[in-house]
Scaffold this motif. Sequence first.
Motif, PDB file in Angstrom:
ATOM      1  N   ASN A  42       0.812  -1.229   0.000  1.00 45.85           N
ATOM      2  CA  ASN A  42       0.000   0.000   0.000  1.00 45.85           C
ATOM      3  C   ASN A  42       0.842   1.273   0.000  1.00 45.85           C
ATOM      4  O   ASN A  42       0.527   2.237   0.701  1.00 45.85           O
ATOM      5  N   THR A  43       1.918   1.254  -0.789  1.00 46.97           N
ATOM      6  CA  THR A  43       2.765   2.446  -0.900  1.00 46.97           C
ATOM      7  C   THR A  43       2.038   3.493  -1.742  1.00 46.97           C
ATOM      8  O   THR A  43       1.042   3.186  -2.400  1.00 46.97           O
ATOM      9  N   ASP A  44       2.574   4.683  -1.728  1.00 45.78           N
ATOM     10  CA  ASP A  44       1.973   5.769  -2.495  1.00 45.78           C
ATOM     11  C   ASP A  44       1.971   5.439  -3.998  1.00 45.78           C
ATOM     12  O   ASP A  44       0.959   5.584  -4.684  1.00 45.78           O
ATOM     13  N   LEU A  45       3.117   4.933  -4.501  1.00 56.21           N
ATOM     14  CA  LEU A  45       3.216   4.548  -5.916  1.00 56.21           C
ATOM     15  C   LEU A  45       2.254   3.407  -6.220  1.00 56.21           C
ATOM     16  O   LEU A  45       1.634   3.370  -7.290  1.00 56.21           O
ATOM     17  N   GLY A  46       2.127   2.483  -5.281  1.00 57.10           N
ATOM     18  CA  GLY A  46       1.231   1.345  -5.439  1.00 57.10           C
ATOM     19  C   GLY A  46      -0.213   1.798  -5.583  1.00 57.10           C
ATOM     20  O   GLY A  46      -0.950   1.283  -6.442  1.00 57.10           O
ATOM     21  N   LYS A  47      -0.622   2.721  -4.765  1.00 58.10           N
ATOM     22  CA  LYS A  47      -2.003   3.230  -4.819  1.00 58.10           C
ATOM     23  C   LYS A  47      -2.273   3.895  -6.171  1.00 58.10           C
ATOM     24  O   LYS A  47      -3.323   3.693  -6.779  1.00 58.10           O
ATOM     25  N   GLN A  48      -1.302   4.666  -6.632  1.00 57.40           N
ATOM     26  CA  GLN A  48      -1.465   5.349  -7.929  1.00 57.40           C
ATOM     27  C   GLN A  48      -1.583   4.325  -9.059  1.00 57.40           C
ATOM     28  O   GLN A  48      -2.444   4.438  -9.931  1.00 57.40           O
ATOM     29  N   ALA A  49      -0.690   3.319  -9.029  1.00 58.42           N
ATOM     30  CA  ALA A  49      -0.688   2.302 -10.088  1.00 58.42           C
ATOM     31  C   ALA A  49      -1.997   1.517 -10.093  1.00 58.42           C
ATOM     32  O   ALA A  49      -2.568   1.234 -11.146  1.00 58.42           O
ATOM     33  N   LYS A  50      -2.493   1.172  -8.920  1.00 59.55           N
ATOM     34  CA  LYS A  50      -3.702   0.359  -8.791  1.00 59.55           C
ATOM     35  C   LYS A  50      -4.922   1.019  -9.431  1.00 59.55           C
ATOM     36  O   LYS A  50      -5.728   0.363 -10.083  1.00 59.55           O
ATOM     37  N   ALA A  51      -5.015   2.339  -9.255  1.00 60.88           N
ATOM     38  CA  ALA A  51      -6.157   3.074  -9.804  1.00 60.88           C
ATOM     39  C   ALA A  51      -6.231   2.899 -11.325  1.00 60.88           C
ATOM     40  O   ALA A  51      -7.311   2.711 -11.889  1.00 60.88           O
ATOM     41  N   PHE A  52      -5.062   2.905 -11.991  1.00 63.39           N
ATOM     42  CA  PHE A  52      -5.041   2.727 -13.456  1.00 63.39           C
ATOM     43  C   PHE A  52      -5.345   1.280 -13.837  1.00 63.39           C
ATOM     44  O   PHE A  52      -6.123   1.020 -14.747  1.00 63.39           O
ATOM     45  N   MET A  53      -4.718   0.350 -13.126  1.00 59.37           N
ATOM     46  CA  MET A  53      -4.870  -1.071 -13.459  1.00 59.37           C
ATOM     47  C   MET A  53      -6.319  -1.541 -13.283  1.00 59.37           C
ATOM     48  O   MET A  53      -6.811  -2.336 -14.075  1.00 59.37           O
ATOM     49  N   ASP A  54      -6.986  -1.046 -12.254  1.00 63.17           N
ATOM     50  CA  ASP A  54      -8.382  -1.416 -11.997  1.00 63.17           C
ATOM     51  C   ASP A  54      -9.291  -1.050 -13.162  1.00 63.17           C
ATOM     52  O   ASP A  54     -10.326  -1.677 -13.377  1.00 63.17           O
ATOM     53  N   GLU A  55      -8.910  -0.031 -13.892  1.00 68.97           N
ATOM     54  CA  GLU A  55      -9.716   0.395 -15.048  1.00 68.97           C
ATOM     55  C   GLU A  55      -9.245  -0.254 -16.343  1.00 68.97           C
ATOM     56  O   GLU A  55      -9.737   0.079 -17.422  1.00 68.97           O
ATOM     57  N   GLY A  56      -8.273  -1.153 -16.248  1.00 73.06           N
ATOM     58  CA  GLY A  56      -7.745  -1.804 -17.440  1.00 73.06           C
ATOM     59  C   GLY A  56      -6.875  -0.872 -18.268  1.00 73.06           C
ATOM     60  O   GLY A  56      -6.623  -1.125 -19.446  1.00 73.06           O
ATOM     61  N   LYS A  57      -6.408   0.194 -17.632  1.00 70.83           N
ATOM     62  CA  LYS A  57      -5.548   1.158 -18.337  1.00 70.83           C
ATOM     63  C   LYS A  57      -4.088   0.887 -18.000  1.00 70.83           C
ATOM     64  O   LYS A  57      -3.789   0.259 -16.990  1.00 70.83           O
ATOM     65  N   ARG A 160     -10.079 -13.816 -12.600  1.00 67.34           N
ATOM     66  CA  ARG A 160      -9.528 -12.495 -12.277  1.00 67.34           C
ATOM     67  C   ARG A 160     -10.063 -11.465 -13.277  1.00 67.34           C
ATOM     68  O   ARG A 160     -10.291 -11.767 -14.441  1.00 67.34           O
ATOM     69  N   GLU A 161     -10.209 -10.240 -12.781  1.00 72.14           N
ATOM     70  CA  GLU A 161     -10.676  -9.129 -13.622  1.00 72.14           C
ATOM     71  C   GLU A 161      -9.809  -9.034 -14.888  1.00 72.14           C
ATOM     72  O   GLU A 161     -10.329  -8.849 -15.994  1.00 72.14           O
ATOM     73  N   ASP A 162      -8.502  -9.205 -14.721  1.00 75.64           N
ATOM     74  CA  ASP A 162      -7.530  -9.109 -15.820  1.00 75.64           C
ATOM     75  C   ASP A 162      -7.737 -10.170 -16.896  1.00 75.64           C
ATOM     76  O   ASP A 162      -7.262 -10.023 -18.015  1.00 75.64           O
ATOM     77  N   ASP A 163      -8.387 -11.290 -16.551  1.00 75.78           N
ATOM     78  CA  ASP A 163      -8.525 -12.404 -17.484  1.00 75.78           C
ATOM     79  C   ASP A 163      -9.841 -12.380 -18.252  1.00 75.78           C
ATOM     80  O   ASP A 163     -10.054 -13.186 -19.153  1.00 75.78           O
ATOM     81  N   LYS A 164     -10.765 -11.496 -17.866  1.00 75.48           N
ATOM     82  CA  LYS A 164     -12.063 -11.450 -18.544  1.00 75.48           C
ATOM     83  C   LYS A 164     -11.890 -10.959 -19.981  1.00 75.48           C
ATOM     84  O   LYS A 164     -11.075 -10.078 -20.245  1.00 75.48           O
ATOM     85  N   ALA A 165     -12.649 -11.567 -20.907  1.00 76.26           N
ATOM     86  CA  ALA A 165     -12.480 -11.295 -22.335  1.00 76.26           C
ATOM     87  C   ALA A 165     -12.473  -9.803 -22.663  1.00 76.26           C
ATOM     88  O   ALA A 165     -11.633  -9.333 -23.423  1.00 76.26           O
ATOM     89  N   GLU A 166     -13.404  -9.050 -22.048  1.00 74.00           N
ATOM     90  CA  GLU A 166     -13.479  -7.613 -22.339  1.00 74.00           C
ATOM     91  C   GLU A 166     -12.212  -6.877 -21.928  1.00 74.00           C
ATOM     92  O   GLU A 166     -11.723  -6.014 -22.655  1.00 74.00           O
ATOM     93  N   THR A 167     -11.703  -7.228 -20.736  1.00 76.90           N
ATOM     94  CA  THR A 167     -10.483  -6.590 -20.244  1.00 76.90           C
ATOM     95  C   THR A 167      -9.304  -6.969 -21.135  1.00 76.90           C
ATOM     96  O   THR A 167      -8.468  -6.123 -21.473  1.00 76.90           O
ATOM     97  N   VAL A 168      -9.255  -8.243 -21.552  1.00 74.67           N
ATOM     98  CA  VAL A 168      -8.161  -8.708 -22.399  1.00 74.67           C
ATOM     99  C   VAL A 168      -8.173  -7.963 -23.734  1.00 74.67           C
ATOM    100  O   VAL A 168      -7.143  -7.491 -24.203  1.00 74.67           O
ATOM    101  N   LYS A 169      -9.375  -7.827 -24.333  1.00 73.61           N
ATOM    102  CA  LYS A 169      -9.496  -7.125 -25.621  1.00 73.61           C
ATOM    103  C   LYS A 169      -9.007  -5.688 -25.500  1.00 73.61           C
ATOM    104  O   LYS A 169      -8.309  -5.177 -26.374  1.00 73.61           O
ATOM    105  N   LYS A 170      -9.398  -5.055 -24.393  1.00 72.41           N
ATOM    106  CA  LYS A 170      -9.001  -3.668 -24.157  1.00 72.41           C
ATOM    107  C   LYS A 170      -7.477  -3.560 -24.071  1.00 72.41           C
ATOM    108  O   LYS A 170      -6.863  -2.673 -24.651  1.00 72.41           O
ATOM    109  N   ARG A 171      -6.882  -4.523 -23.367  1.00 77.47           N
ATOM    110  CA  ARG A 171      -5.425  -4.500 -23.208  1.00 77.47           C
ATOM    111  C   ARG A 171      -4.714  -4.800 -24.526  1.00 77.47           C
ATOM    112  O   ARG A 171      -3.646  -4.256 -24.802  1.00 77.47           O
ATOM    113  N   LEU A 172      -5.299  -5.672 -25.354  1.00 79.01           N
ATOM    114  CA  LEU A 172      -4.692  -5.979 -26.652  1.00 79.01           C
ATOM    115  C   LEU A 172      -4.728  -4.759 -27.565  1.00 79.01           C
ATOM    116  O   LEU A 172      -3.772  -4.492 -28.285  1.00 79.01           O
ATOM    117  N   ASP A 173      -5.846  -4.024 -27.503  1.00 80.20           N
ATOM    118  CA  ASP A 173      -5.954  -2.785 -28.292  1.00 80.20           C
ATOM    119  C   ASP A 173      -4.856  -1.804 -27.903  1.00 80.20           C
ATOM    120  O   ASP A 173      -4.196  -1.203 -28.755  1.00 80.20           O
TER     121      ASP A 173
END
Length: 215
Positions: A42-57, A160-173
């Motif tokens: 739960n470091t400061d950098l970790g919190k910042q990174a998590k916010a982006f990853m949760d949105e698939g960004k 996992r959220e990261d493995d769902k087809a929609e999230t995967v497609k977004k990441r591939l794009d």
Amino acid sequence: MRLVLLGAPGAGKGTQAEMLTKLYNIPCISTGNIFREHISKNTDLGKQAKAFMDEGKLVPDSLVIELVKSRITQEDCKNGMIFDGFPRTIPQAEALDAMLKELSIPIDYVINVDVPDEMIIDRMAGRTVCPSCGASYHKTNKIEKVAGKCDLCGKDLIQREDDKAETVKKRLDVYHAQTEPLIAYYKGQDKVLDIDGVGSVDQVRARVMKALGVN
Ligand SMILES: [Zn+2]
């Protein structure tokens, strides 16, 4: 030996990175792992990174570079390292080159693992994990004994959220738009080894070893 592994998320880079880590006795610098460590602490950098990853960004370059810089100057990197999941963009690659030039340790090879999108979506969407012990399963490659239950601890498996087809497609794009230019960037430095990533882990490993001239 200093290597960069390129390939879409789900192309199987992580597995090859593990093999190369043992082969050359060098650590794998995975931004995913660095992020997870920071997030769990739960470091400061970790919190910042998590916010982006949760949105698939993707996590912004400035944040990634800060994390990587602190990692590659650690003692265990003195004989080399494998970069997995970094760099992801041209600005990151340029920042990495500048960092390594300063340290007089240029990249030796860039391993580009190529797998078609449809195959990646299929691979990822079939994956489940145990939220309790972390064991992972796959609908075709590693089937659990009792449907939906962990073999080791009996807990309900989740996707996992990261493995769902929609999230995967977004990441591939995102990958195609931002990361593919890296292949051209490193081809300009004559460092790219193109690897066909379709097939079993062993088949892909054999191709990587051959490309590196290891018997
Ligand atoms: Zn379990």
